[in-house]
Structures are given as structure tokens and as C-alpha cells.
Scaffold this motif. Structure first.
Motif, mmCIF file in Angstrom:
data_model
loop_
_atom_site.group_PDB
_atom_site.id
_atom_site.type_symbol
_atom_site.label_atom_id
_atom_site.label_comp_id
_atom_site.label_asym_id
_atom_site.label_seq_id
_atom_site.Cartn_x
_atom_site.Cartn_y
_atom_site.Cartn_z
ATOM 1 N N ILE A 292 -3.948 4.775 -7.352
ATOM 2 C CA ILE A 292 -4.984 3.869 -7.858
ATOM 3 C C ILE A 292 -6.283 4.090 -7.097
ATOM 4 C CG2 ILE A 292 -5.673 1.439 -7.989
ATOM 5 C CD1 ILE A 292 -2.628 0.831 -8.376
ATOM 6 N N ARG A 293 -6.189 4.182 -5.758
ATOM 7 C CA ARG A 293 -7.362 4.382 -4.914
ATOM 8 C C ARG A 293 -8.068 5.694 -5.238
ATOM 9 N NH1 ARG A 293 -5.478 5.345 0.739
ATOM 10 N NH2 ARG A 293 -5.256 7.408 -0.116
ATOM 11 N N TYR B 291 0.828 -1.199 0.000
ATOM 12 C CA TYR B 291 0.000 0.000 0.000
ATOM 13 C C TYR B 291 0.864 1.252 0.000
ATOM 14 C CZ TYR B 291 -3.600 -3.315 1.329
ATOM 15 O OH TYR B 291 -4.456 -4.381 1.356
ATOM 16 N N GLY B 292 1.657 1.446 -0.996
ATOM 17 C CA GLY B 292 2.530 2.609 -1.089
ATOM 18 C C GLY B 292 1.887 3.729 -1.880
ATOM 19 N N ARG B 293 2.734 4.566 -2.478
ATOM 20 C CA ARG B 293 2.279 5.706 -3.260
ATOM 21 C C ARG B 293 1.440 5.280 -4.465
ATOM 22 N NH1 ARG B 293 7.140 9.013 -4.805
ATOM 23 N NH2 ARG B 293 8.014 7.933 -3.057
ATOM 24 N N ALA B 294 1.838 4.178 -5.081
ATOM 25 C CA ALA B 294 1.097 3.693 -6.254
ATOM 26 C C ALA B 294 -0.337 3.346 -5.867
ATOM 27 C CB ALA B 294 1.796 2.480 -6.852
ATOM 28 N N GLU C 254 -13.894 4.586 1.430
ATOM 29 C CA GLU C 254 -12.853 3.564 1.360
ATOM 30 C C GLU C 254 -12.908 2.875 0.001
ATOM 31 O OE1 GLU C 254 -10.715 2.719 3.816
ATOM 32 O OE2 GLU C 254 -11.589 3.963 5.380
ATOM 33 N N VAL C 255 -11.758 2.453 -0.499
ATOM 34 C CA VAL C 255 -11.709 1.579 -1.665
ATOM 35 C C VAL C 255 -11.238 0.226 -1.143
ATOM 36 C CG1 VAL C 255 -10.651 1.147 -3.898
ATOM 37 C CG2 VAL C 255 -11.307 3.470 -3.268
ATOM 38 N N HIS C 256 -12.071 -0.785 -1.367
ATOM 39 C CA HIS C 256 -11.891 -2.106 -0.773
ATOM 40 C C HIS C 256 -11.415 -3.112 -1.810
ATOM 41 C CE1 HIS C 256 -12.848 -5.597 1.707
ATOM 42 N NE2 HIS C 256 -13.578 -6.064 0.726
ATOM 43 N N GLU D 91 -8.756 -2.971 -11.297
ATOM 44 C CA GLU D 91 -10.085 -2.388 -11.077
ATOM 45 C C GLU D 91 -11.148 -3.459 -10.837
ATOM 46 O OE1 GLU D 91 -13.039 0.652 -13.378
ATOM 47 O OE2 GLU D 91 -10.885 1.035 -13.465
ATOM 48 N N SER D 92 -10.996 -4.620 -11.438
ATOM 49 C CA SER D 92 -11.977 -5.698 -11.254
ATOM 50 C C SER D 92 -11.955 -6.256 -9.827
ATOM 51 C CB SER D 92 -11.710 -6.823 -12.255
ATOM 52 O OG SER D 92 -10.412 -7.363 -12.049
ATOM 53 N N ASN D 93 -10.901 -5.965 -9.059
ATOM 54 C CA ASN D 93 -10.789 -6.450 -7.685
ATOM 55 C C ASN D 93 -11.082 -5.352 -6.666
ATOM 56 O OD1 ASN D 93 -10.196 -8.470 -5.724
ATOM 57 N ND2 ASN D 93 -8.184 -7.558 -5.414
ATOM 58 N N LEU D 94 -11.568 -4.211 -7.112
ATOM 59 C CA LEU D 94 -11.823 -3.086 -6.205
ATOM 60 C C LEU D 94 -13.305 -2.769 -6.131
ATOM 61 C CD1 LEU D 94 -8.975 -0.680 -7.386
ATOM 62 C CD2 LEU D 94 -8.924 -2.286 -5.478
#
Length: 119
Positions: A54-55, A47-50, A79-81, A94-97
């Protein structure tokens, strides 16, 4: 409007007054202790800058909670889960968020059994 009165720093034995939980002197120490004992060592890699980019991009594209939307409620995203958690082999595609409000996000994690009810 009057300001809230300052309160004692939460660091054990510290007499300093602060607006937040810790005084400036102990804020960094508390963050280091949290990172050392509470977060997994590879969380910055996961869970870094990238991930933040994305979130933010996903939340901008999906500004409402997806679970609430199915029930006819319009609740802003908080939240993005990850549907399949990163710790279990999931990724940032994106398909996993899914975008969720805080309440729905907490409910999902309680159902999964990885969060405990405090209180």
C-alpha cells in the motif's frame, strides 16, 4: 575510491571488526532485541507485507511531499504517513494517508508529541 576502515562491533564485549554497526554474528541478536523491546508486539499485524505494498503504491502515485508542495517546494517523498494513526483507529485507506519528506514527517510527530528530540 578507498573504502572506510572497519570499526569494532557495537555489541558489548565483541572484538570483531565490521563495516556496519554490528558484526554478522550480532546483527540478528540486535534486531531481535530491537523488536522485543522497542516495537509493539502487534506491529507486524499493523505494518506487514500488505502495508508495504500500500505504501509503495501510494508513494508512486504521490511522489512529492504534500506539505512541502503546499509551500511551493518540490521535495521527494520518503515516508507515507497515517493522518489518523493506526494505534488510534486509523486505517490504510488512501484518504488517511499522506506522502511526506523525512523532515515534515518528523515535525508532524513532534507536534503530536510521540517523538522526542535527540541531541
Amino acid at each position: 575510491m578507498p573504502r572506510k576502515p572497519k570499526r569494532p562491533c557495537s555489541y558489548p564485549g565483541c572484538p570483531n571488526l565490521t563495516d556496519g554497526q554490528y558484526c554478522e554474528e550480532h546483527q540478528r541478536l540486535a534486531a531481535q532485541q530491537y523488536n522485543k523491546y522497542t516495537r509493539s508486539p502487534d506491529s507486524n499485524r499493523k505494518y506487514g507485507r500488505a502495508w508495504k505494498r500500500i505504501r509503495d503504491r501510494y508513494a508512486a502515485a504521490h511522489p512529492l511531499c504534500e506539505r512541502c508542495l503546499k509551500e511551493g517546494r518540490l521535495t521527494p517523498v520518503e515516508e507515507v504517513h497515517h493522518i489518523v494513526p493506526v494505534s488510534q483507529g486509523g486505517d490504510h485507506r488512501e484518504s488517511n494517508l499522506m506522502s511526506l519528506c523525512q523532515s515534515c514527517h518528523t515535525k508532524i510527530h513532534l507536534e503530536m508529541g510521540d517523538r522526542q528530540i535527540c541531541g
